[in-house]
Design an enzyme around this catalytic site. Structure first.
Site, PDB file in Angstrom:
ATOM      1  N   HIS A  56       0.848  -1.202   0.000  1.00 13.55           N
ATOM      2  CA  HIS A  56       0.000   0.000   0.000  1.00 13.55           C
ATOM      3  C   HIS A  56       0.876   1.243   0.000  1.00 13.55           C
ATOM      4  O   HIS A  56       2.086   1.152   0.163  1.00 13.55           O
ATOM      5  CB  HIS A  56      -0.996  -0.009   1.163  1.00 13.55           C
ATOM      6  CG  HIS A  56      -0.391   0.122   2.532  1.00 13.55           C
ATOM      7  ND1 HIS A  56       0.423  -0.849   3.078  1.00 13.55           N
ATOM      8  CD2 HIS A  56      -0.486   1.101   3.463  1.00 13.55           C
ATOM      9  CE1 HIS A  56       0.787  -0.464   4.298  1.00 13.55           C
ATOM     10  NE2 HIS A  56       0.259   0.717   4.552  1.00 13.55           N
ATOM     11  N   HIS A  58       1.550   3.945   1.809  1.00 13.90           N
ATOM     12  CA  HIS A  58       2.154   4.709   2.911  1.00 13.90           C
ATOM     13  C   HIS A  58       3.684   4.701   2.847  1.00 13.90           C
ATOM     14  O   HIS A  58       4.308   3.692   2.513  1.00 13.90           O
ATOM     15  CB  HIS A  58       1.683   4.149   4.262  1.00 13.90           C
ATOM     16  CG  HIS A  58       0.254   4.486   4.555  1.00 13.90           C
ATOM     17  ND1 HIS A  58      -0.542   3.726   5.385  1.00 13.90           N
ATOM     18  CD2 HIS A  58      -0.514   5.515   4.117  1.00 13.90           C
ATOM     19  CE1 HIS A  58      -1.756   4.271   5.447  1.00 13.90           C
ATOM     20  NE2 HIS A  58      -1.760   5.347   4.686  1.00 13.90           N
ATOM     21  N   ASP A  60       5.951   4.568   5.059  1.00 17.63           N
ATOM     22  CA  ASP A  60       6.694   3.597   5.875  1.00 17.63           C
ATOM     23  C   ASP A  60       6.715   2.210   5.215  1.00 17.63           C
ATOM     24  O   ASP A  60       7.258   1.256   5.788  1.00 17.63           O
ATOM     25  CB  ASP A  60       6.133   3.518   7.307  1.00 17.63           C
ATOM     26  CG  ASP A  60       4.720   2.986   7.383  1.00 17.63           C
ATOM     27  OD1 ASP A  60       3.857   3.451   6.602  1.00 17.63           O
ATOM     28  OD2 ASP A  60       4.457   2.092   8.220  1.00 17.63           O
ATOM     29  N   HIS A  61       6.147   2.107   3.998  1.00 14.42           N
ATOM     30  CA  HIS A  61       6.214   0.858   3.234  1.00 14.42           C
ATOM     31  C   HIS A  61       6.886   1.044   1.869  1.00 14.42           C
ATOM     32  O   HIS A  61       7.456   0.100   1.338  1.00 14.42           O
ATOM     33  CB  HIS A  61       4.799   0.267   3.056  1.00 14.42           C
ATOM     34  CG  HIS A  61       4.180  -0.084   4.373  1.00 14.42           C
ATOM     35  ND1 HIS A  61       4.118  -1.375   4.848  1.00 14.42           N
ATOM     36  CD2 HIS A  61       3.668   0.696   5.351  1.00 14.42           C
ATOM     37  CE1 HIS A  61       3.577  -1.363   6.064  1.00 14.42           C
ATOM     38  NE2 HIS A  61       3.293  -0.118   6.385  1.00 14.42           N
ATOM     39  N   HIS A 114      -7.513  -0.406   5.669  1.00 11.84           N
ATOM     40  CA  HIS A 114      -6.468   0.513   6.157  1.00 11.84           C
ATOM     41  C   HIS A 114      -6.269   1.623   5.126  1.00 11.84           C
ATOM     42  O   HIS A 114      -6.268   2.812   5.463  1.00 11.84           O
ATOM     43  CB  HIS A 114      -5.193  -0.300   6.379  1.00 11.84           C
ATOM     44  CG  HIS A 114      -4.002   0.500   6.778  1.00 11.84           C
ATOM     45  ND1 HIS A 114      -3.918   1.156   7.986  1.00 11.84           N
ATOM     46  CD2 HIS A 114      -2.825   0.749   6.143  1.00 11.84           C
ATOM     47  CE1 HIS A 114      -2.745   1.772   8.070  1.00 11.84           C
ATOM     48  NE2 HIS A 114      -2.068   1.550   6.961  1.00 11.84           N
ATOM     49  N   ASP A 133      -0.550  -3.814   6.230  1.00 11.44           N
ATOM     50  CA  ASP A 133      -1.211  -3.252   7.408  1.00 11.44           C
ATOM     51  C   ASP A 133      -2.701  -3.614   7.443  1.00 11.44           C
ATOM     52  O   ASP A 133      -3.530  -2.840   7.927  1.00 11.44           O
ATOM     53  CB  ASP A 133      -1.052  -1.720   7.439  1.00 11.44           C
ATOM     54  CG  ASP A 133       0.383  -1.299   7.709  1.00 11.44           C
ATOM     55  OD1 ASP A 133       1.246  -2.167   7.920  1.00 11.44           O
ATOM     56  OD2 ASP A 133       0.630  -0.076   7.714  1.00 11.44           O
ATOM     57  N   HIS A 171       4.112  -4.729  10.615  1.00  9.43           N
ATOM     58  CA  HIS A 171       4.623  -4.045  11.815  1.00  9.43           C
ATOM     59  C   HIS A 171       4.766  -5.007  12.994  1.00  9.43           C
ATOM     60  O   HIS A 171       3.998  -5.975  13.111  1.00  9.43           O
ATOM     61  CB  HIS A 171       3.662  -2.923  12.261  1.00  9.43           C
ATOM     62  CG  HIS A 171       3.674  -1.724  11.374  1.00  9.43           C
ATOM     63  ND1 HIS A 171       4.527  -0.656  11.555  1.00  9.43           N
ATOM     64  CD2 HIS A 171       2.928  -1.424  10.276  1.00  9.43           C
ATOM     65  CE1 HIS A 171       4.300   0.257  10.621  1.00  9.43           C
ATOM     66  NE2 HIS A 171       3.332  -0.181   9.820  1.00  9.43           N
TER      67      HIS A 171
HETATM   68 FE    FE Z   1       2.504   0.848   8.086  1.00  5.84          FE
HETATM   69 ZN    ZN Z   2       0.065   1.790   6.461  1.00  8.75          ZN
END
Ligand code: FE
Ligand code: ZN
Length: 242
Positions: A56, A58, A60-61, A114, A133, A171
């Site tokens: 996805h 975001h 942080d990915h 999400h 996520d 995570h």
């Molecule tokens: Fe994340």
């Molecule tokens: Zn995420």
């Protein structure tokens, strides 16, 4: 066809995943948020990277995606539904598409909730689920874009996978998820035992991931929610739980 899945810690509590088809040595890296951490893991495993997979949009990915492509010259695969806000995709996929990693085959599963364009990957003879996520160990992702009905539908799809499926999520949230799960379902003996085991792992600085889907089905309150309303209530409660 065995697909090995190695958790690669990234940023503060993210896991990226280095997948390797054992028969052919073909590799895929899932969610390279940090290009240097990705390269370090790839080099330690022999220096071969054949593709990047994204769950996805975001940061942080996906933040390291373009740097990883520049270094390894490998194609990037992600959700067609979110192509406009993902890094540039070389292949855009949707529900039911398959991605070959050597002799192993990964099936794309749409898992909105999400985010609206979130996807998961499932495959390998040993049943590897890359779920970003959406489903966490003892939890699920926050509803940042999708509805509770979206997340409920996504979790139902994942719940239908084989019980021995390895849940490779995005995570290390298991310990705090366990606290909420015990609050939501205090009389579940399997959950109590799992929470204790998770505490011991984290005390020893060990990852709690991957978990087994059969364990999640017995212990994860979000996966056990009987309907959309129950899931919505749990998710809202967890959002403010301390
Ligand atoms: Fe994340
Ligand atoms: Zn995420």
């Amino acid at each position: 066809m065995t697909l090995s899945a190695q958790a690669v810690p990234m940023l503060s509590d993210n896991y990226a995943w280095l997948l390797r088809d054992e028969a052919t040595g073909v590799t895929a890296f899932v969610d390279p948020a940090d290009a240097d951490a990705c390269a370090a893991a790839v080099e330690a495993a022999g220096g071969r990277l054949d593709m990047v997979l994204l769950t996805h949009h975001h940061g942080d990915h996906v933040a390291g995606t373009d740097a990883v492509r520049a270094r390894y010259g490998c194609p990037v695969v992600g959700a067609a539904a979110d192509a406009r806000r993902l890094p540039r995709l070389d292949r855009a996929v949707a529900e039911g598409d398959t991605v070959a990693v050597g002799d192993s085959s990964l099936r794309v599963i749409d898992t909105p909730g999400h985010t609206v364009g979130h996807i998961a990957f499932f495959g390998g003879g040993n049943h590897v689920l890359i779920c970003g996520d959406t489903l966490f160990s003892l939890g699920c992702g926050r509803l940042l874009e999708g509805s509770a009905a979206d997340m409920y539908g996504s979790l139902r799809k994942l719940a239908a996978l084989p019980g021995d499926t390895l849940v490779c999520c995005g995570h290390e949230y298991t310990e705090s998820n366990a606290r909420f799960a015990l609050h939501a379902d205090p009389d579940n003996p399997a959950l109590r035992a799992r929470a204790a085991a998770v505490g011991r792992l984290r005390e020893a600085a060990q990852p709690t991931i991957p978990s087994r889907l059969s364990d999640e089905l017995a212990e994860n309150p979000f996966l056990r929610a009987p309907d959309v309303a129950a899931l919505a209530k749990l998710r809202a409660e967890k959002d403010t739980f301390r």
